[in-house]
Design an enzyme around this catalytic site. Structure first.
Site, PDB file in Angstrom:
ATOM      1  CE  LYS A  41      -1.504   7.103  -3.395  1.00 27.25           C
ATOM      2  NZ  LYS A  41      -1.945   5.988  -2.298  1.00 27.25           N
ATOM      3  CG  ASP A  50      -1.699   1.085   1.677  1.00 25.94           C
ATOM      4  OD1 ASP A  50      -1.668   2.163   0.628  1.00 25.94           O
ATOM      5  OD2 ASP A  50      -2.238   1.423   2.675  1.00 25.94           O
ATOM      6  CD  GLU A  74      -4.973   3.656  -2.216  1.00 19.81           C
ATOM      7  OE1 GLU A  74      -5.793   4.439  -1.623  1.00 19.81           O
ATOM      8  OE2 GLU A  74      -3.933   4.003  -2.584  1.00 19.81           O
TER       9      GLU A  74
HETATM   10  P1  ADP Z   1      -2.483   7.434   3.490  1.00 19.11           P
HETATM   11  O1  ADP Z   1      -3.530   6.252   3.046  1.00 19.11           O
HETATM   12  O2  ADP Z   1      -2.876   8.498   2.819  1.00 19.11           O
HETATM   13  O3  ADP Z   1      -1.254   7.176   3.515  1.00 19.11           O
HETATM   14  P2  ADP Z   1      -3.159   6.567   6.308  1.00 19.11           P
HETATM   15  O4  ADP Z   1      -4.570   5.569   5.868  1.00 19.11           O
HETATM   16  O5  ADP Z   1      -2.093   6.093   6.744  1.00 19.11           O
HETATM   17  O6  ADP Z   1      -3.174   7.552   4.742  1.00 19.11           O
HETATM   18  O7  ADP Z   1      -3.904   7.709   7.005  1.00 19.11           O
HETATM   19  C1  ADP Z   1      -3.092   8.683   7.641  1.00 19.11           C
HETATM   20  C2  ADP Z   1      -3.758   9.895   8.194  1.00 19.11           C
HETATM   21  O8  ADP Z   1      -4.761   9.071   9.241  1.00 19.11           O
HETATM   22  C3  ADP Z   1      -3.091  10.896   8.561  1.00 19.11           C
HETATM   23  O9  ADP Z   1      -3.609  12.142   8.384  1.00 19.11           O
HETATM   24  C4  ADP Z   1      -2.992  10.837  10.201  1.00 19.11           C
HETATM   25  O10 ADP Z   1      -2.915  11.703  10.862  1.00 19.11           O
HETATM   26  C5  ADP Z   1      -4.371  10.053  10.352  1.00 19.11           C
HETATM   27  N1  ADP Z   1      -4.462   9.379  11.605  1.00 19.11           N
HETATM   28  C6  ADP Z   1      -3.713   8.119  11.833  1.00 19.11           C
HETATM   29  N2  ADP Z   1      -4.411   7.659  13.031  1.00 19.11           N
HETATM   30  C7  ADP Z   1      -5.335   8.645  13.505  1.00 19.11           C
HETATM   31  C8  ADP Z   1      -5.940   8.620  14.622  1.00 19.11           C
HETATM   32  N3  ADP Z   1      -5.949   7.841  15.549  1.00 19.11           N
HETATM   33  N4  ADP Z   1      -7.096   9.782  14.739  1.00 19.11           N
HETATM   34  C9  ADP Z   1      -7.313  10.466  13.555  1.00 19.11           C
HETATM   35  N5  ADP Z   1      -6.345  10.583  12.700  1.00 19.11           N
HETATM   36  C10 ADP Z   1      -5.546   9.590  12.460  1.00 19.11           C
HETATM   37 MG    MG Z   2      -4.374   4.686   2.456  1.00 10.19          MG
END
Ligand code: ADP
Ligand code: MG
Length: 602
Positions: free
Chosen positions: A70, A8, A171
């Protein structure tokens, strides 16, 4: 077959998983974390840092720490998304030679593909260490809304990292796969994926492990980082009111604010109130200045209310596209780190009128699904068929500058569609195929994917030739277009490579040609044109004569041969009138052959 890793490649975080011993499992990075920040930093002494180590030093090194690329992959610098990014990113964004967005660090340009490759290479190394064997094959996921250029660019990032990318999958589809494997019931699920940079909603039907995507919607520029930016703005404004200092021009302070904003947001998912404390944030004549502020969950929710509402509107659109009411959806899946926010869970539950399913870890579901897909490709998982949809319509430019759609948006892939086209001019020796992607009615408003020509069409009046055009999309969502002249069986194919640079150079060449003709002597241009047409006509007539000789009478045959001979003799003449006459005669006899050829398809 070798092991296939599932990746991912997220805007904010990336995750790696593998199918092993009958289950998909996440492979932690060398630091023991199950996700790796998609960040790359370049230190002043020339070192390259990837992942959490890059994130940790970001505060001290803001202009050389690159993240969220990205959002730029496969996009032009001029695109509104990149322009928007340029306003907040602490690092420099510029244009590559083909106009695509790239980043500039220490005077060197890096494409988003290269940045992605640095992250992928690191993940690949983790996998090799974990498995204690070399790893090459991979399945990589992309947001459902990625167009062909973005998918191709992601594939290129994999190649740069030394990976053999077997599949690019959406995804939300991967997440559904993670959820659905082994499930024997049938139903309809909505996958709500809110990450750091993108939002996707997909509606899938499944039955005995068979998934079919009914609709996908979303926004490639909506995610947790937008909330972080909002929160930063609130903090900056408050600080300005209190101290008269504007932090916008202080990159180190901005990075610290960004970190603090994200941390507060994450904390407020579990507690009702938190304190943001940034000592020594800046200094003025009166000495060091500190930022200290309490923030409640309610405040955070009102700051990002409209962003969450925007995601709900996309959900409604997706349901409408799938022809479904909320109560017809049997399960709602939450994916992406942002779905840990209570407000998101509450609003999603309200819209879909049910509690969302959280049995899948939102941070890992996508990578786990990619690993399952890898397992399927390696032959370790049987019986799962994975269907995806086309995110944007695909078609051709037709007369009047319109776009004719061949494959509508949300069609299930792999798929193939054939339509018959014809010529728009008499004796047109070739057809120009301009492949487009998008939803706008005018060709010029859509994305140009490729142009190619089908030559050697036998002379005929407009509307007579029958050109069969087939659009075929493979399981990766990659398009190939075939055009076949039913009369001659001549065929031409392109596999769309959406590096838009190529398309642009083709356009430039055509424009340059047009200008060149304008400057030339008119008679010479016309003579050259006539000669070209006669030459083409001699060529195609000879070919079609050989193919259709059996269907023509002796008299017809000798007349055609005489016309051909006459044309060959006159081709170098400088007499425009004579050449015109020769052309007319030859067209007449050629037309006889064509009628014979196409009569079976009338
Ligand atoms: P991506 O798919 O874009 O890489 P992720 O699925 O890893 O992203 O999500 C990242 C986002 O989730 C970030 O903005 C992060 O701050 C937020 N995030 C991660 N954990 C939490 C949480 N416990 N509560 C709120 N937001 C969260
Ligand atoms: Mg993601």
């Amino acid at each position: 077959m070798d092991k296939v890793i599932g990746i991912d490649l997220g805007t904010t975080n990336s995750c790696l998983a593998i199918f092993e011993g009958g289950v998909a499992q996440v492979i932690p990075n060398p630091e023991g974390s199950r996700t790796t920040p998609s960040m790359v930093a370049f230190t002043p002494d020339g070192q390259r840092l990837v992942g959490s180590i890059a994130k940790r030093q970001a505060v001290a090194n803001p202009t050389s720490t690159v993240f969220a690329t990205k959002r730029m992959i496969g996009r032009k610098l001029k695109s509104s998304e990149v322009q928007r990014m340029q306003m907040t990113a602490p690092y420099k964004i510029a244009a590559a030679d083909n106009g695509d967005a790239c980043v500039v660090v220490h005077g060197r340009r890096y494409t988003p593909q290269e940045i992605g490759a640095f992250v992928l290479r690191q993940l690949r190394e983790s996998a090799q260490e974990y498995l204690d064997q070399s790893v090459k094959d991979a399945v990589i996921t992309v947001p459902a809304y990625f167009d062909d250029a973005q998918r191709q660019a992601t594939r290129d990032a994999g190649r740069l990292a030394g990976l053999n990318v077997l599949r690019i999958i959406n995804e939300p589809t991967a997440a559904a796969l993670a959820y659905g494997i082994g499930a024997d019931a049938a139903g309809t699920i909505a996958v709500y994926d809110l990450g750091g940079g993108t939002f996707d909603i997909s509606i899938l039907e499944y039955s005995q492990g068979v998934f079919q995507v009914k609709a996908t919607h979303g926004d490639t520029f909506l995610g947790g980082e937008d909330i972080d930016v909002r929160l930063m703005d609130v903090l900056i404004e408050g600080f300005l009111a209190e101290t008269g200092i504007d932090l916008h021009s202080d990159p180190v302070a901005l990075q610290r604010l960004k970190d603090a904003a994200e941390r507060a947001k994450v904390e407020l998912s579990t507690v009702e109130e938190t304190e943001i404390s940034l000592p020594f944030l800046t200094a003025d004549a009166s000495g060091p200045r500190h930022l200290r502020r309490r923030l409640t969950r309610d405040e955070l929710e009102s700051i990002c209310q409209d962003l969450i509402e925007a995601t709900l509107a996309h959900c409604q659109d997706a349901m409408q596209a799938a022809g479904l009411q909320p109560q017809q959806i049997t399960d709602v899946l939450l994916v992406g780190g942002m779905t840990k926010m209570p407000m998101v869970q509450r609003e999603v539950a309200r819209l879909f009128q049910r509690q969302p399913n959280r049995s899948v870890n939102p941070d890992e579901a996508v990578a786990v699904g990619a690993a399952i897909q890898g397992g399927i490709l390696a032959g370790d998982v049987g019986q799962v068929l994975l269907l995806d949809v086309v995110p944007l319509s695909l078609g051709l430019e037709t007369s009047g500058g319109l776009m004719t759609k061949l494959i509508p948006r949300n069609a299930t892939v792999p798929c193939s569609l054939t339509e018959i086209f014809t010529t728009s001019e008499d004796y047109q020796p070739l057809v120009n195929l301009h492949i487009l992607q998008g939803e706008r009615p005018l060709a010029a408003d859509n994305t140009s994917l490729a142009r190619f020509e089908l030559v050697g069409i036998p002379p005929a009046l407009r509307g007579v030739p029958k050109i069969e055009v087939t659009f075929n999309i493979d399981a990766n969502g990659i398009l190939s277009v075939t055009a076949r002249d039913l009369g001659t069986r001549r065929e031409q194919q392109v596999r769309v490579r959406a590096t838009s640079g190529l398309t642009e150079s083709a356009i430039e060449r055509m424009l340059a040609e047009a200008e060149q003709y304008q400057d030339s002597d008119r008679i010479n241009v016309e003579l050259a044109d006539m000669r070209r047409r006669i030459q083409g006509l001699i060529y195609t007539t000879e070919r079609s004569l050989a193919e259709s000789a059996n269907y023509l009478t002796e008299t017809e045959l000798s007349q055609i041969r005489a016309d051909l001979e006459n044309a060959r003799r006159s081709i170098d003449s400088a007499d425009l009138y004579r050449i015109q006459q020769v052309l007319k005669e030859l067209e007449k006899s050629a037309f006889r052959i064509t009628e014979v050829m196409y009569k079976d398809f009338a």
